[in-house]
Design a protein around this motif. Sequence first.
Motif, mmCIF file in Angstrom:
data_model
loop_
_atom_site.group_PDB
_atom_site.id
_atom_site.type_symbol
_atom_site.label_atom_id
_atom_site.label_comp_id
_atom_site.label_asym_id
_atom_site.label_seq_id
_atom_site.Cartn_x
_atom_site.Cartn_y
_atom_site.Cartn_z
ATOM 1 N N GLU A 189 29.014 32.150 -21.090
ATOM 2 C CA GLU A 189 28.146 31.506 -20.321
ATOM 3 C C GLU A 189 26.657 32.448 -20.675
ATOM 4 O OE1 GLU A 189 27.499 28.770 -19.073
ATOM 5 O OE2 GLU A 189 29.544 28.108 -19.336
ATOM 6 N N MET A 190 27.084 33.855 -20.740
ATOM 7 C CA MET A 190 25.865 34.595 -20.780
ATOM 8 C C MET A 190 25.598 34.856 -22.512
ATOM 9 S SD MET A 190 26.479 37.284 -17.976
ATOM 10 C CE MET A 190 25.118 38.259 -18.311
ATOM 11 N N PHE A 198 33.730 26.183 -24.535
ATOM 12 C CA PHE A 198 34.645 27.069 -24.013
ATOM 13 C C PHE A 198 36.213 26.728 -23.953
ATOM 14 C CE2 PHE A 198 36.834 29.537 -20.630
ATOM 15 C CZ PHE A 198 36.777 30.853 -20.974
ATOM 16 N N ILE A 199 37.151 27.042 -24.871
ATOM 17 C CA ILE A 199 38.251 26.590 -24.689
ATOM 18 C C ILE A 199 39.464 27.726 -24.453
ATOM 19 C CG2 ILE A 199 40.345 25.444 -26.109
ATOM 20 C CD1 ILE A 199 37.694 23.757 -25.802
ATOM 21 N N ALA A 200 40.104 27.537 -23.330
ATOM 22 C CA ALA A 200 41.046 28.329 -22.794
ATOM 23 C C ALA A 200 42.509 27.655 -23.028
ATOM 24 C CB ALA A 200 40.957 28.533 -21.328
ATOM 25 N N VAL A 201 43.365 28.746 -23.511
ATOM 26 C CA VAL A 201 44.931 28.381 -23.628
ATOM 27 C C VAL A 201 45.482 29.633 -23.096
ATOM 28 C CG1 VAL A 201 44.585 29.194 -26.089
ATOM 29 C CG2 VAL A 201 46.316 27.720 -25.395
ATOM 30 N N ALA A 237 37.073 24.885 -30.216
ATOM 31 C CA ALA A 237 36.270 25.828 -30.091
ATOM 32 C C ALA A 237 35.050 26.221 -30.956
ATOM 33 C CB ALA A 237 36.853 27.085 -29.881
ATOM 34 N N GLN A 238 35.023 25.501 -32.251
ATOM 35 C CA GLN A 238 34.139 25.719 -33.163
ATOM 36 C C GLN A 238 32.589 25.936 -32.795
ATOM 37 O OE1 GLN A 238 35.456 26.244 -36.027
ATOM 38 N NE2 GLN A 238 33.589 26.135 -37.698
#
Length: 454
Positions: A189-190, A198-201, A237-238
């Motif tokens: 975010e910063m 923002f992709i989390a796995v 997430a590109q």
Amino acid sequence: MNDRFDILIVDDEPNIRGGLVKGLEKLADGIDTAGDATEALQKFQNKQYQLAIVDVRLPGGVDGLQLLSQLHQYNPNTTIIVITAHGTVETAVDAMRRGAFDFISKPVDLNLIRQQVKRAAEHHRLQAENRELRDRLANVDEITGIIGNSTMMREVFRQIRQVADTDATVVIEGESGTGKELIANALHEMSSRSREPFIAVNLGALPESLLESELFGHEKGSFSGATRLKPGCFERAQGGTLFLDEVTEMSPKSQVDLLRVLETGQYTRVGGETVNMSDARIISATNKKMPQLIEIGAFREDLYYRLNVVPITIPTLRDRREDIPFLVEHFLVHFCHRHHRPLKQFDDIAMNAMLQAKWPGNVRQLRNLVERLVVTISDETIGKIHLPVEILPDSQADSSVVQTLAEATENAEKHAIQLALHFNDFHREHTAESLGISVRSLHYKMSRYGLHST
């Protein structure tokens, strides 16, 4: 914080004013009196009163209920008890709506009003502490929902600010529940990538057979069940950030696949031939010590160096106990609002127990506990009695070892009855039913253990 407790008594009858002063003098640091609203307002302008006791019928053009509203304008933090010889339900309701703490009918029972003054003093003290904590909380360093004012967390915030708006690969280390994904999200975010995904796995939650497809995607028909083309995490997430949680749980083959992407920036979908280029910033996280895994051959050293360009270590809650009051206040406000509950607060003994607890689940465990207490406790104040045994300090747990069996049984029974009473809002029939005993038996046990309705 001002620890004084000063009372203003407003009543047109000198005998009542004098009787209240004499009856309450041991409960206050100072007591002043006024015979009408004008005198009361003058004194209110010149002094901070923590409690006002106001008669409804006053001489002049302002009655006690109007005065109640005016006093609140001067000092909304003053607790006000209304007394009257002409009490009606309508008057009581009006007084409570205007912000009165309690409504007492004359003739005043000194024992009753002493009890209410003690309650008002405790209420005011807790409210004052709550305001002070909120003021302190407003000055606590915070980044995208991460709260902390300890030296360790300030260092974490400094690191986040320093590396956020770069493309440097970051590995976040910390025990489960310390907030690693929050840190990763803050870095995103910063950064200049914040408008991209923002992709989390969670790599530890995926079997190896699905991991390659999840990361790189697959072509339609590439394996049984692949009924359509599926973009992988790298593709989704590109231009943004890919957060790889529990990265140390990857199999040796998956580690090789990830290393290849980090080195070349290239990948292909499962079953595909087209080479795709990755432009996702990689942030990974683990709750394990990566160098130790390297020593035993469980993690590739070359992959470690690719991931560990900038390491950020999140301290445990045990190592930053000074942040616990801020976190508790934050979660109390959040969950009371979310679950439509009146704002609650912890008393000193309960907060001290929270400060001494081990918190193996860290902030996540603290957050879940506060939510549970907000939902299940009807009292305005959360005390030690409401806290689960597993978070109590070791000294208290150890003391049970020297109890006799009879003492331990009695303590357990008393604790169970206390919890049931609180859970059922001190409704005795419901409490007895939930405990599987008769109301008569409940009355006996409450008397035996000194338990009384609030």
